[in-house]
Design an enzyme around this catalytic site. Structure first.
Site, PDB file in Angstrom:
ATOM      1  N   CYS A 189     -23.407 -13.640  -6.013  1.00 33.77           N
ATOM      2  CA  CYS A 189     -23.914 -12.901  -7.170  1.00 33.77           C
ATOM      3  C   CYS A 189     -23.051 -11.665  -7.383  1.00 33.77           C
ATOM      4  O   CYS A 189     -22.582 -11.060  -6.426  1.00 33.77           O
ATOM      5  CB  CYS A 189     -25.353 -12.453  -6.935  1.00 33.77           C
ATOM      6  SG  CYS A 189     -26.472 -13.808  -6.620  1.00 33.77           S
TER       7      CYS A 189
ATOM      8  N   ASN B  12     -20.951 -25.555 -14.042  1.00 34.36           N
ATOM      9  CA  ASN B  12     -22.240 -25.105 -14.542  1.00 34.36           C
ATOM     10  C   ASN B  12     -22.273 -23.598 -14.634  1.00 34.36           C
ATOM     11  O   ASN B  12     -21.647 -22.896 -13.849  1.00 34.36           O
ATOM     12  CB  ASN B  12     -23.378 -25.621 -13.661  1.00 34.36           C
ATOM     13  CG  ASN B  12     -23.681 -24.695 -12.508  1.00 34.36           C
ATOM     14  OD1 ASN B  12     -24.409 -23.707 -12.654  1.00 34.36           O
ATOM     15  ND2 ASN B  12     -23.087 -24.970 -11.354  1.00 34.36           N
TER      16      ASN B  12
ATOM     17  N   LYS C 204     -24.601 -17.460   2.674  1.00 32.06           N
ATOM     18  CA  LYS C 204     -23.890 -18.499   1.926  1.00 32.06           C
ATOM     19  C   LYS C 204     -22.621 -17.935   1.305  1.00 32.06           C
ATOM     20  O   LYS C 204     -22.661 -17.000   0.515  1.00 32.06           O
ATOM     21  CB  LYS C 204     -24.787 -19.097   0.842  1.00 32.06           C
ATOM     22  CG  LYS C 204     -24.096 -20.232   0.110  1.00 32.06           C
ATOM     23  CD  LYS C 204     -25.061 -21.081  -0.642  1.00 32.06           C
ATOM     24  CE  LYS C 204     -24.342 -22.132  -1.457  1.00 32.06           C
ATOM     25  NZ  LYS C 204     -25.257 -22.881  -2.307  1.00 32.06           N
TER      26      LYS C 204
ATOM     27  N   GLY D 183     -26.015 -31.464  -3.403  1.00 34.16           N
ATOM     28  CA  GLY D 183     -26.288 -30.785  -4.667  1.00 34.16           C
ATOM     29  C   GLY D 183     -26.093 -31.690  -5.857  1.00 34.16           C
ATOM     30  O   GLY D 183     -27.000 -32.429  -6.263  1.00 34.16           O
TER      31      GLY D 183
ATOM     32  N   THR E 122     -20.104 -22.616  -5.321  1.00 29.34           N
ATOM     33  CA  THR E 122     -19.166 -23.163  -6.302  1.00 29.34           C
ATOM     34  C   THR E 122     -18.038 -22.186  -6.615  1.00 29.34           C
ATOM     35  O   THR E 122     -18.297 -21.042  -6.968  1.00 29.34           O
ATOM     36  CB  THR E 122     -19.921 -23.471  -7.615  1.00 29.34           C
ATOM     37  OG1 THR E 122     -20.669 -22.310  -7.973  1.00 29.34           O
ATOM     38  CG2 THR E 122     -20.861 -24.633  -7.447  1.00 29.34           C
TER      39      THR E 122
END
Ligand SMILES: Cc1cc2nc3c(=O)[nH]c(=O)nc-3n(C[C@H](O)[C@H](O)[C@H](O)COP(=O)(O)OP(=O)(O)OC[C@H]3O[C@@H](n4cnc5c(N)ncnc54)[C@H](O)[C@@H]3O)c2cc1C
Ligand SMILES: Cc1cc2nc3c(=O)[nH]c(=O)nc-3n(C[C@H](O)[C@H](O)[C@H](O)COP(=O)(O)O)c2cc1C
Ligand code: FES
Lengths: 298, 324
Positions: free
Chosen positions: B131, B70, B168, B269, B196
């Site tokens: 990020c 994704n 995380k 998830g 991911t």
């Protein structure tokens, strides 16, 4: 069956019948709970591949028909495209299927009798017949325009001829009806029927063309969109399209819950596959509800 | 007799160990059509950003064998709308809300933490370190122990002391134990993994990348072995730190695997896309498996695979001799 607070349910359905319809497969599944909640334009998602599947995403299909038989059946019409639909095409009577539905925003129907033109491309026609039923029960006039690349891919021509005031068929290779596309035939159908509204379901390029024609005639158009989906009920955010809201602001909205049916002229077809620079929250663009522009961090 | 399924996320007690995974349950409204959110151990929000974000172009999704790629790009309404509309609804529904935050700079994470610090109903804050750091040429925070630690310590310093901060981590770090240790040193009360890893898929018919963004995050059963390895390594190195485990959990067995590797909370998830009831089904299956294995408490299974053989609740004494 597991009941939910909203309208969708998950059911283990049993396949009642399978058949081939020209280029397509049709599956009738006993799915009480879904059938009685169904409204035209709804879709269902199907888990494919069996209990130890390697295919985690569900597959979405428009509901072609529901019948009260056996506590409620739903019929799906589909084309084999990839691994999931290939698996589905191998299902036999008495196999079970995990379905979730009905999902999505159905077709809105006019309050007063109106002249409606229903446009279907390929298997997209499948979801138009339940709609035609409802419209006719409300006293609406219904005209069909159905098209596809070739004769074997035009779905529902016979039924359209039975139901519609008129039925116009188009094929790109000329093997059935007029040679060309639905959008070539649409203007004269709208004019002859003095249409008040257009409904369309089919490939994105067709919906874009149909919308352009309806805008030309200045009549509303409701389109049912097909964007790749993983969940179908609004949690994965993969199925978004740029849509202009009542406030004139473009947002990336989920076609599974805010759609799949949208007002055609609200969908920015030419920008599908992009984030339009003026969309809410676009990189470097509009970052705030209300329109204040602030720099957005990527 | 039923199994005591209570668990702790740092000092916060959760009624059970099953939570949603960040970004896989939207705002909660959608899932609550199907399940009562108050029955989850906690509800983890999508990663909240300061400003609204439109995310990435479509196609954003490609299915791979037992996995999903994704590239959603943290689409969301921004922190103001989150605090005004989404958080209160989660609280009204009786959900324990773990708020995931994402940013492009240390300052943005800190600003988010400040906005959350006095919001009622925040059970914990999860810091999404996957990020890109816009101030550091887009290098991902989670791949750099120092950058990750800087974000975590700044969030820790800003959040109320009684709200745990969960870091995380991503599996595609050169040394995940080093990142984990840096985060704990920076003040993380717990760790979550795995986010991911980056993957890619090419459509051989169009001969183009399947995702508009080219690369995307891989999730689903395909990444579970990666998750187990990361949990194992980090739990072995930092046995006292609570870990939220996730990655391809589709069944109670999958959840138990992560628990045995060291997770005390398990997030679900991609399975939610397949089965909206996944969380409660997995919880029930997990409880049954623990019961079958003679556990009275979930806590006794956490990291059990790392302890010497025979440390289980039932000693395996009746191993048959080899016939060779
Ligand atoms: C609301 C809606 C209604 C639909 N109704 C019908 C219908 O009535 N009949 C029919 O034949 N098809 C319909 N489709 C398209 C159908 O969902 C896809 O053809 C099908 O998912 C392809 O699956 P696959 O496993 O064969 O292909 P794969 O390529 O293996 O699919 C991989 C993933 O991509 C998704 N995907 C691939 N192509 C599409 C596509 N065109 N649209 C949406 N998702 C896609 C799949 O769902 C799956 O998650 C509908 C799609 C949507 C969104
Ligand atoms: C569609 C999608 C969106 C996600 N969004 C986020 C997010 O916003 N923040 C985050 O920390 N992780 C996000 N993740 C990662 C998940 O929280 C989780 O770490 C990962 O998917 C592995 O678990 P799974 O295999 O059970 O899905 C997302 C994953 C998916 C599939
Ligand atoms: S398909 Fe998951 S949000 Fe639309």
């Amino acid at each position: 069956m597991k009941e939910t607070a909203g309208t969708a349910v998950q059911v283990t359905g049993t396949v009642l019948t399978t058949r081939r319809v020209d280029a397509y497969h049709a599956l009738t599944v006993v799915a009480p709970g879904i059938a009685e909640r169904f409204r035209p334009g709804h879709f269902v998602t199907v888990a494919v591949g069996g209990p130890h599947t390697s295919m985690p995403a569900r597959r979405a299909f428009a509901v072609h028909d529901v019948k009260p038989d056996y506590g409620g059946t739903v019929e799906l019409v589909f084309a084999v495209r990839g691994r999931g639909t290939a698996w589905l095409a191998e299902r036999k009577a008495r196999d079970t299927l995990d379905l979730v539905g009905p999902l999505g925003r159905p077709f809105p129907v006019p309050r007063d009798p109106a002249a409606c033109v229903l446009v279907g491309g390929e298997y997209g026609s499948a979801s138009l017949f339940a709609l035609a039923d409802v419209l006719q029960r409300r006293g609406c006039r219904v005209d069909f325009v159905l098209g596809a690349a070739s004769a074997d891919r035009v779905f529902g021509a016979l039924r359209a001829r039975r139901m519609g005031e008129t039925t116009t068929l188009t094929t790109e290779d000329g093997s059935l009806g007029l040679r060309g596309r639905v959008t070539d035939a649409l203007p004269s159908v709208i004019a002859d029927a003095r249409a008040d509204v257009v409904y369309a379901c089919g490939p994105m390029a067709m919906l874009r063309g149909v919308t352009a024609v309806a805008v030309e005639f200045d009549i509303p158009v409701q389109v049912s969109i097909e964007e790749a989906m993983a969940c179908g009920y609004g949690v994965c955010m993969t199925c978004v399209v740029p849509v202009i809201g009542d406030d004139g602001v473009t947002r990336m909205v989920r076609s599974c819950v805010e759609g799949p049916v949208f007002r055609g002229e609200r969908v920015r077809f030419e920008d599908i596959g992009t984030i339009p620079f003026d969309a809410l929250g676009a990189p470097g663009g509009r970052a705030q509800e209300g329109g204040a522009h602030t720099r957005n961090v990527s | 007799m039923s199994v005591d399924m209570r668990t702790y996320l740092a000092h916060v007690e959760l009624a059970n160990p099953i939570t949603t995974a960040a970004g896989c349950a939207a705002s909660g409204d959608e899932l609550s059509q199907f399940v009562d959110l108050s029955r989850l151990g906690a509800f983890v929000t999508r990663s909240i950003t300061m400003a609204p974000r439109a995310g990435r172009p479509t196609p954003r999704m490609a299915e791979t064998p037992s996995g999903l790629l994704n590239a959603v790009g943290l689409q969301g309404p921004g922190v103001d709308v989150f605090l005004e509309r989404e958080l209160p609804r989660l609280v009204d529904r009786g959900a324990r809300a773990v708020v995931s935050i994402g940013g492009g700079s240390v300052a943005e994470y800190t600003a988010l933490a400040r906005r959350l610090a006095d919001a009622p109903g925040v059970t914990a804050v999860e810091v999404n370190l996957s990020c890109p750091n816009v101030e550091d040429l887009g290098r991902v925070f989670a791949r750099d122990p120092a950058a990750a630690a800087e974000v975590v310590s700044s969030v820790r310093a800003t959040m109320r002391y009684d709200v745990p901060v969960v870091a995380k981590l991503a599996p595609d770090a050169a040394d995940i134990v080093a990142v984990a240790r840096a985060c704990v040193d920076g003040g993380a009360d717990a760790l979550a993994m795995i986010n991911t890893p980056l993957g890619m898929s090419i459509d051989v018919d169009t001969m183009r990348p399947a995702l508009a963004a080219g690369t995307g995050g891989l999730s689903g059963p395909a990444v579970r072995p990666l998750a187990v390895r990361c949990l194992w390594q980090v739990h072995a190195a930092l046995p006292g730190v609570p870990i939220v485990g996730m990655g391809g959990v589709f069944s109670g067995r999958d959840a138990l695997e992560l628990i045995l590797a060291g997770a005390c909370v398990v997030s679900v998830g991609t399975a939610l896309f397949h089965d909206p009831y996944a969380c409660l089904r997995i919880l029930r299956e997990l409880e049954d498996l623990l019961k079958e294995r003679g556990f009275e408490r979930l806590a006794d299974a956490v990291g059990l695979a790392q302890r010497p053989p025979g440390a289980g609740p039932r000693h395996r004494i009746d191993l048959e001799e080899s016939s060779l």
